[in-house]
Design a protein around this motif. Structure first.
Motif, PDB file in Angstrom:
ATOM      1  N   TRP A 186     -13.935   3.005  13.558  1.00 20.78           N
ATOM      2  CA  TRP A 186     -13.711   3.199  12.129  1.00 20.78           C
ATOM      3  C   TRP A 186     -15.005   3.629  11.445  1.00 20.78           C
ATOM      4  N   ASP A 187     -14.864   4.462  10.444  1.00 23.09           N
ATOM      5  CA  ASP A 187     -16.026   4.992   9.735  1.00 23.09           C
ATOM      6  C   ASP A 187     -16.807   3.853   9.078  1.00 23.09           C
ATOM      7  N   ASN A 240       0.868  -1.172   0.000  1.00 22.01           N
ATOM      8  CA  ASN A 240       0.000   0.000   0.000  1.00 22.01           C
ATOM      9  C   ASN A 240       0.910   1.228   0.000  1.00 22.01           C
ATOM     10  N   ARG A 292      -5.190   2.725  15.468  1.00 19.98           N
ATOM     11  CA  ARG A 292      -5.862   4.012  15.269  1.00 19.98           C
ATOM     12  C   ARG A 292      -6.271   4.582  16.622  1.00 19.98           C
ATOM     13  N   VAL A 347      -5.361  -3.055   8.158  1.00 17.95           N
ATOM     14  CA  VAL A 347      -5.773  -2.044   9.131  1.00 17.95           C
ATOM     15  C   VAL A 347      -4.749  -1.963  10.249  1.00 17.95           C
ATOM     16  N   ARG A 377     -18.577   3.758   6.476  1.00 16.63           N
ATOM     17  CA  ARG A 377     -18.389   3.716   5.031  1.00 16.63           C
ATOM     18  C   ARG A 377     -17.094   2.989   4.671  1.00 16.63           C
ATOM     19  N   PHE A 378     -16.043   3.234   5.450  1.00 17.37           N
ATOM     20  CA  PHE A 378     -14.775   2.545   5.226  1.00 17.37           C
ATOM     21  C   PHE A 378     -14.940   1.048   5.428  1.00 17.37           C
ATOM     22  N   VAL A 379     -15.643   0.666   6.484  1.00 12.59           N
ATOM     23  CA  VAL A 379     -15.870  -0.753   6.764  1.00 12.59           C
ATOM     24  C   VAL A 379     -16.682  -1.393   5.638  1.00 12.59           C
ATOM     25  N   GLN A 380     -17.685  -0.671   5.144  1.00 13.17           N
ATOM     26  CA  GLN A 380     -18.514  -1.179   4.042  1.00 13.17           C
ATOM     27  C   GLN A 380     -17.659  -1.459   2.809  1.00 13.17           C
ATOM     28  N   GLU A 381     -16.737  -0.544   2.491  1.00 12.75           N
ATOM     29  CA  GLU A 381     -15.867  -0.735   1.332  1.00 12.75           C
ATOM     30  C   GLU A 381     -14.916  -1.902   1.553  1.00 12.75           C
ATOM     31  N   GLN A 382     -14.431  -2.055   2.778  1.00 11.63           N
ATOM     32  CA  GLN A 382     -13.495  -3.136   3.081  1.00 11.63           C
ATOM     33  C   GLN A 382     -14.118  -4.515   2.834  1.00 11.63           C
TER      34      GLN A 382
END
Length: 361
Positions: free
Chosen positions: A310-311, A193, A229, A226, A313-318
């Motif tokens: 964690w947001d 990454n 954080r 991940v 939306r971020f989790v949804q994309e993951q």
């Protein structure tokens, strides 16, 4: 025709199979639907142009009362019969006219809203299915590691598969993977990454065999590793584990020359039965809830990321969910998390009230 009734019925099934192949449905899906129609045909003991709605009632009632099949399974069976009837009653394929000419009758649609189960909720999964608590997950991983040491210490051959499966389970959790997604990983499915170079060659997991939808090819996605954080531990521990597996342990397998990340002792890739058997053995040895299955790693991944702030939306994309509502179904936040969230909200409300009071004075 020597046996016109049997031959016409077989030709109907062949035509329906070809229709589904044209829609690009997977072979396993098509075969499952064909088996469901054949099962109904055996129960009804009649040819498709002789079927009636009452036969469907009797069949589904028997499956539910005697075989105790789940509602989602019953609905899938009924949908297979409904789809087949839609095919043989469609004038474009000419089966109704053929049956009238040969047998003096024609097929009808036998599955309707009033005699089949309807899909009323977004999730109809078994309510017993759930995520691991953090304590259960740690106990499971510790037990998996202990088995490697125990088998290796006894000088037995099985330590290699035990090490592989322990790493496989941890990888499924660390990237929120489904069972097939985990099984189908290859060595080339990890990469760096550029925005998190500290993870080396394991900054991204490229999922190439994601869940397909409505005849589409497998859905691809990239899952980022991940890290920690806001002082909360991340999942970057998987980098060291995968490095050890690929560089030190995996080469000892006889089938290590293949591309699969998880080779088997006898084949190039581990099978579902091996994964399921090992998981169940570890779960039962720890006397954990039977509602925990391989998919619980994915449920836990979503739950724990949400708990750690964690947001969504971020989790949804993951995890590759098309809709946020699907991710929310997976989220099984613990009572401790809810308590902390409530306490934080109440403290904020009290602090705001006190500040307002001081200003008014």
């Amino acid at each position: 025709m020597l046996r016109p009734q049997e031959q016409v019925a077989d030709a109907m099934l062949d035509g329906w199979r070809n229709q589904q192949l044209a829609r690009n449905l997977t072979f396993s899906t098509i075969e499952g639907r064909l088996n469901a129609v054949r099962a109904f045909n055996r129960h009804a003991d009649a040819h498709p142009w002789e079927w009636t709605p009452k036969m469907v009632d009797d069949w589904l009632g028997d499956l539910r009362a005697v075989r105790h099949l789940k509602q989602s399974t019953l609905r899938n069976y009924a949908e297979a019969v409904r789809s087949f009837c839609a095919f043989i009653t469609d004038p474009a394929y000419g089966w109704a006219a053929e049956c009238e000419r040969r047998f003096g009758t024609h097929p009808i649609q036998v599955c309707h809203e009033w005699n089949t189960a309807t899909h009323l909720q977004e999730s109809e999964a078994d309510p017993a299915k759930r995520a691991f608590t953090r304590e259960e997950l740690q106990a499971f991983f510790d037990h998996a590691g202990e088995q490697v040491e125990r088998i290796s210490g006894a000088g037995r051959k099985g330590w290699l598969p035990a090490f592989r499966d322990a790493t496989l389970f941890k990888t499924a959790y660390a990237y929120g993977l489904r069972r097939r997604e985990t099984r189908m990983l290859d060595l080339v499915d990890f990469g760096p990454n550029p925005h998190a170079r500290m993870f080396g060659d394991f900054g991204v997991c490229y999922v190439r065999f994601g869940k397909a939808m409505k005849g589409s090819p497998p859905k691809r996605r990239s899952v980022l590793t991940v890290g920690p954080r806001d002082g909360v531990g991340g999942l970057d521990w998987i980098v060291e584990i995968l490095t050890q597996w690929i560089e030190e342990v995996r080469p000892a397998f006889a089938n290590a020359h293949g591309p699969a990340l998880w080779p088997s002792e006898r084949s190039l890739r581990i099978g579902f039965s091996q994964m399921n058997t090992r998981f169940a053995a570890y779960r039962d040895a720890l006397r954990l809830d039977q509602g925990l299955d391989f998919h619980s790693f994915r449920r836990s991944y979503v739950t724990h990321l949400i708990e750690d702030g964690w947001d969504p939306r971020f989790v949804q994309e993951q995890v590759g969910h098309e809709h946020a509502s699907t991710t929310s179904i997976y989220t099984c936040v613990s009572s401790d998390f809810r308590t902390r969230t409530l306490r934080k909200a109440m403290e904020s409300t009290v602090d705001a009230a006190l500040r307002t009071g001081r200003k008014n004075r």
